[in-house]
Design an enzyme around this catalytic site. Structure first.
Site, PDB file in Angstrom:
ATOM      1  N   SER A 181      -8.117  12.288  -5.092  1.00 23.65           N
ATOM      2  CA  SER A 181      -7.339  11.139  -5.561  1.00 23.65           C
ATOM      3  C   SER A 181      -7.887  10.507  -6.835  1.00 23.65           C
ATOM      4  O   SER A 181      -8.109  11.218  -7.803  1.00 23.65           O
ATOM      5  CB  SER A 181      -7.099  10.131  -4.448  1.00 23.65           C
ATOM      6  OG  SER A 181      -6.351  10.726  -3.406  1.00 23.65           O
ATOM      7  N   GLU A 226      -4.921  15.448   5.354  1.00 22.64           N
ATOM      8  CA  GLU A 226      -4.730  14.001   5.521  1.00 22.64           C
ATOM      9  C   GLU A 226      -4.313  13.393   4.189  1.00 22.64           C
ATOM     10  O   GLU A 226      -5.128  13.171   3.303  1.00 22.64           O
ATOM     11  CB  GLU A 226      -6.030  13.354   6.023  1.00 22.64           C
ATOM     12  CG  GLU A 226      -5.944  11.859   6.256  1.00 22.64           C
ATOM     13  CD  GLU A 226      -4.990  11.503   7.382  1.00 22.64           C
ATOM     14  OE1 GLU A 226      -3.921  10.963   7.070  1.00 22.64           O
ATOM     15  OE2 GLU A 226      -5.307  11.782   8.551  1.00 22.64           O
ATOM     16  N   HIS A 230      -0.090  10.849  -5.650  1.00 16.88           N
ATOM     17  CA  HIS A 230      -0.780  11.966  -5.009  1.00 16.88           C
ATOM     18  C   HIS A 230       0.169  12.610  -4.012  1.00 16.88           C
ATOM     19  O   HIS A 230       0.835  11.913  -3.244  1.00 16.88           O
ATOM     20  CB  HIS A 230      -2.060  11.480  -4.327  1.00 16.88           C
ATOM     21  CG  HIS A 230      -2.942  10.706  -5.257  1.00 16.88           C
ATOM     22  ND1 HIS A 230      -3.711  11.317  -6.210  1.00 16.88           N
ATOM     23  CD2 HIS A 230      -3.121   9.369  -5.414  1.00 16.88           C
ATOM     24  CE1 HIS A 230      -4.353  10.392  -6.906  1.00 16.88           C
ATOM     25  NE2 HIS A 230      -4.003   9.198  -6.446  1.00 16.88           N
ATOM     26  N   GLU A 281      -4.157   7.625   1.997  1.00 22.91           N
ATOM     27  CA  GLU A 281      -5.444   7.342   1.374  1.00 22.91           C
ATOM     28  C   GLU A 281      -6.128   6.099   1.923  1.00 22.91           C
ATOM     29  O   GLU A 281      -5.492   5.196   2.446  1.00 22.91           O
ATOM     30  CB  GLU A 281      -5.256   7.155  -0.144  1.00 22.91           C
ATOM     31  CG  GLU A 281      -4.880   8.414  -0.873  1.00 22.91           C
ATOM     32  CD  GLU A 281      -3.461   8.374  -1.406  1.00 22.91           C
ATOM     33  OE1 GLU A 281      -3.142   9.234  -2.238  1.00 22.91           O
ATOM     34  OE2 GLU A 281      -2.682   7.499  -0.982  1.00 22.91           O
ATOM     35  N   SER A 333      -1.974  15.558  -8.311  1.00 20.49           N
ATOM     36  CA  SER A 333      -2.383  14.180  -8.583  1.00 20.49           C
ATOM     37  C   SER A 333      -2.081  13.832 -10.028  1.00 20.49           C
ATOM     38  O   SER A 333      -2.194  14.686 -10.919  1.00 20.49           O
ATOM     39  CB  SER A 333      -3.885  13.984  -8.341  1.00 20.49           C
ATOM     40  OG  SER A 333      -4.205  14.028  -6.972  1.00 20.49           O
ATOM     41  N   CYS A 379      -8.323  10.390  -0.477  1.00 18.35           N
ATOM     42  CA  CYS A 379      -7.573  10.932   0.653  1.00 18.35           C
ATOM     43  C   CYS A 379      -8.450  11.892   1.445  1.00 18.35           C
ATOM     44  O   CYS A 379      -9.660  11.934   1.284  1.00 18.35           O
ATOM     45  CB  CYS A 379      -6.307  11.630   0.145  1.00 18.35           C
ATOM     46  SG  CYS A 379      -6.643  12.934  -1.057  1.00 18.35           S
TER      47      CYS A 379
END
Length: 392
Positions: free
Chosen positions: A100, A43, A277, A46, A264, A114
């Site tokens: 993140s 996923e 990210h 964020e 990141s 995230c």
């Protein structure tokens, strides 16, 4: 951005956890791309929480920055993440996380996470931190784009209804908003506002971009057989991908290449920050970008970011205060660099603008690459022609 081994058991609970309309609304934008044969997907989009305190005569002179890093480790730990690295300057403490980023300023916290992190679980710890420095709560915003894989989320993020209920519990006078079509790319935003107006200055800005369908020639650079923290190796990655054109030598940065993939970066310069990210897997490739950099027009910055990722589609969201450079340009009727004329290779799909008193503006725009639109039209036209020319 931590890409590890996750259980796929939650993939089959979709039909059992989508009974209320708000959950369905959260899903509609991404279910079209759901492929049960694909297996695990990370996923990328964020969750973002920003909390601003009002400094009084009793507030610690350094505000939130007076608190030890152990406090922020506790905040981050409460949402199932960890601090990986830290940089700071006179105005900002910057933390790269396993999921993140975190930025801490004298009067502000920005927490971006995230994956399946439970960001709202950090609120009690953050409120304790504000109390510890004797500040007063002034502004809270919680925001996220519609999740790519909402059935993977954990409570209280399994539905907009649960998120809203949690936020109202802590901030009863806060208000929820949805930006954009609920069956496509949209944002959920919750705001609590206790700003005493007129105040001395309202000149904040925020530019955020979410990008999908990244160029494979770029994403290949963000795979690795080991974790790599800020070093000559990550500098080489930035040079190869042209990230160094977005974050140049005027910024203090720290970054992390994840294993087996993901990347990141945080960067700070005086009171400004940038963060990016990246989720590079082809079936769910995604990148996000955010900055509070002051400019009257964002086109140069956005073009540099798009030049790195070359996405098939992207969403830009801008928050601006009336006294910011971009806010003044907007209120004078000038372009601010997010309009379609700046991006001829993309088609505008949808635009939403909300204006909040006193002159606070939130704007969201969805774009899709022109070639992708043309391919869709051609495919539809070909299918229709085939249907018309079928056997008698």
């Amino acid at each position: 951005m931590k890409h590890g081994n996750y259980s796929l058991a939650t993939m089959n609970v979709c039909s059992n956890t989508t009974k209320d309309p708000l959950t369905l609304m959260a899903m509609w934008g991404s279910m079209k791309g759901y492929n049960p044969e694909q297996g695990f997907s990370f996923e990328g989009p964020e969750k973002r929480l920003e909390v601003i305190l009002r400094c009084t005569l009793e507030t610690h002179v350094d505000g939130l920055r007076s608190l030890d890093d152990s406090v922020w480790s506790g905040v981050v730990g409460s949402l199932n993440a960890q601090i990986v690295s830290r940089e700071s300057n006179e105005y900002i403490n910057s933390y790269v996380l396993t999921e993140s980023s975190l930025f801490v300023m004298k009067n502000r916290i920005i927490l971006i996470t995230c994956g399946t992190t439970t960001l709202l679980n950090s609120i009690p710890n953050i409120l304790e931190a504000i109390s510890a420095v004797r500040g007063e709560l002034e502004w809270v915003s919680f925001m996220h784009k519609n999740y790519s894989f909402p059935w993977m989320q954990k409570g209280p993020h399994t539905s907009l209804a649960d998120e809203f209920a949690t936020l109202k519990q802590h901030f009863p006078t806060g208000k929820p908003y949805i930006f954009g079509p609920v069956d496509s790319d949209h944002y959920f935003l919750f705001c609590y506002d206790d700003i005493i107006r007129p105040c001395s200055s309202e000149d904040d800005t925020q530019l955020s971009m979410t990008m999908y369908g990244l160029d494979k020639e770029q994403t290949k650079h963000w795979f690795s057989d080991r974790f790599i923290s800020t070093s000559a190796e990550t500098a080489a990655i930035r040079a190869a991908t042209h990230l160094d054109r977005v974050v140049d030598g005027t910024w203090t940065l720290h970054d992390l290449q994840f294993e087996p993939c993901g990347y990141s970066i945080n960067a700070i310069r005086d009171e400004e920050y940038q963060t990016m990210h990246i989720t590079p897997e082809d079936h769910c490739s995604f990148a996000s970008y955010e900055t509070n950099s002051r400019a009257a027009n964002y086109s140069d910055r956005m073009k540099k970011v798009l030049g790195v990722f070359r996405p098939q589609r992207f969403t830009v969201i801008v928050f601006l205060d009336p006294e910011s450079p971009v806010g003044k340009a907007y209120n004078e009727g000038k372009g601010i660099g997010v309009e379609p004329e700046y991006y001829p290779e993309y088609n505008l799909l949808h635009r939403t603008t909300n204006e909040f008193a006193p002159g606070y503006v939130a704007m969201k725009i969805n774009y899709v690459r022109t070639a992708a639109v043309e391919e869709t039209v051609t495919a539809v036209g070909g299918a229709e022609a085939g249907a018309e020319g079928g056997p008698d």
